[in-house]
Write an enzyme that holds these catalytic residues in place. Structure first.
Site, PDB file in Angstrom:
ATOM      1  N   ASP A   1       0.871  -1.178   0.000  1.00 61.29           N
ATOM      2  CA  ASP A   1       0.000   0.000   0.000  1.00 61.29           C
ATOM      3  C   ASP A   1       0.908   1.227   0.000  1.00 61.29           C
ATOM      4  OD1 ASP A   1       0.855   0.380   2.621  1.00 61.29           O
ATOM      5  OD2 ASP A   1      -1.127   0.209   3.527  1.00 61.29           O
TER       6      ASP A   1
ATOM      7  N   HIS B   1      10.172 -24.089   9.133  1.00 59.47           N
ATOM      8  CA  HIS B   1       9.164 -24.794   9.934  1.00 59.47           C
ATOM      9  C   HIS B   1       7.720 -24.584   9.486  1.00 59.47           C
ATOM     10  CE1 HIS B   1      11.971 -25.201  13.700  1.00 59.47           C
ATOM     11  NE2 HIS B   1      12.471 -25.756  12.602  1.00 59.47           N
TER      12      HIS B   1
ATOM     13  N   THR C   1       2.730  -1.217   8.864  1.00 52.55           N
ATOM     14  CA  THR C   1       3.129  -2.117   9.961  1.00 52.55           C
ATOM     15  C   THR C   1       3.370  -3.547   9.479  1.00 52.55           C
ATOM     16  OG1 THR C   1       0.810  -2.662  10.338  1.00 52.55           O
ATOM     17  CG2 THR C   1       1.727  -0.840  11.647  1.00 52.55           C
TER      18      THR C   1
ATOM     19  N   CYS D   1       3.201  -3.035   4.055  1.00 52.99           N
ATOM     20  CA  CYS D   1       2.370  -1.871   4.381  1.00 52.99           C
ATOM     21  C   CYS D   1       3.077  -1.125   5.510  1.00 52.99           C
ATOM     22  CB  CYS D   1       0.931  -2.269   4.725  1.00 52.99           C
ATOM     23  SG  CYS D   1       0.703  -3.269   6.204  1.00 52.99           S
TER      24      CYS D   1
HETATM   25  C1  RB5 Z   1      -1.954   2.859   6.361  1.00 54.60           C
HETATM   26  O1  RB5 Z   1      -2.010   4.088   6.979  1.00 54.60           O
HETATM   27  C2  RB5 Z   1      -1.650   1.778   7.380  1.00 54.60           C
HETATM   28  O2  RB5 Z   1      -2.758   1.582   8.185  1.00 54.60           O
HETATM   29  C3  RB5 Z   1      -1.268   0.503   6.673  1.00 54.60           C
HETATM   30  O3  RB5 Z   1      -0.168   0.732   5.873  1.00 54.60           O
HETATM   31  C4  RB5 Z   1      -0.909  -0.672   7.547  1.00 54.60           C
HETATM   32  O4  RB5 Z   1       0.004  -0.307   8.512  1.00 54.60           O
HETATM   33  C5  RB5 Z   1      -2.045  -1.401   8.102  1.00 54.60           C
HETATM   34  O5  RB5 Z   1      -1.897  -2.430   8.773  1.00 54.60           O
END
Ligand code: RB5
Length: 148
Positions: free
Chosen positions: A8, A98, A67, A65
């Site tokens: 993303d 594993h 996180t 993404c």
């Molecule tokens: C986007 O702002 C953020 O929420 C996304 O990249 C991700 O971290 C979601 O889990």
């Protein structure tokens, strides 16, 4: 091996680093976006990649993404997907040995491009150990076949 990658807006830079790594390792890959710096929704990128891996069109996937959590939660909804969120090289190695993880998720707001590259390289080059671990994965597959 054929790898599908996507991110993303929160994971564009690490995705570009992973694309460079795949080129260097001469691993065939396709980049499914996103191509933007504006806000997009991670399931729109995680689910198509997960489906391509689950169908066998691609052998593995890498999803980035902010996180890594949204990507991993989404990808793991697809039957046959074992997506591991890894922010260290030990987990990357052992989730291949594993868990036979077929998708790797990472978070660009958690780690930098250098570590992401090392994690991806270890994950891409480590083979599944099989044996007792295959039996455990079989239990997950049995559950999926009965309930999903
Ligand atoms: C986007 O702002 C953020 O929420 C996304 O990249 C991700 O971290 C979601 O889990």
């Amino acid at each position: 091996m054929k790898v599908a990658i996507a991110s993303d807006h929160g994971g564009v830079h690490i995705r570009q680093e992973i694309a460079k790594l795949l080129e260097e390792l001469k691993i065939e890959f396709e980049d499914f976006g996103c191509d933007c710096e504006t806000s997009v929704d991670y399931p729109d990128y995680a689910l198509p990649v997960a489906e391509k891996v689950a169908s066998g069109e691609f052998d593995r996937g890498i999803l980035i993404c902010g996180t890594g959590i949204g990507m991993s939660i989404s990808a793991n909804k697809v039957k046959g997907i074992r997506c591991s969120l890894c922010h260290d090289t030990f987990s990357a190695k052992y989730t291949r040995l594993h868990n036979d993880a077929n998708i790797l998720a990472m978070g660009e707001r958690v780690i930098g491009p250098g570590l992401a590259r090392e994690i991806a390289e270890i994950w891409l080059t480590t083979e599944f150990e099989g044996g007792r671990h295959a039996k455990r994965i079989g239990k997950i597959t049995d559950y999926e076949n009965k309930h999903l």
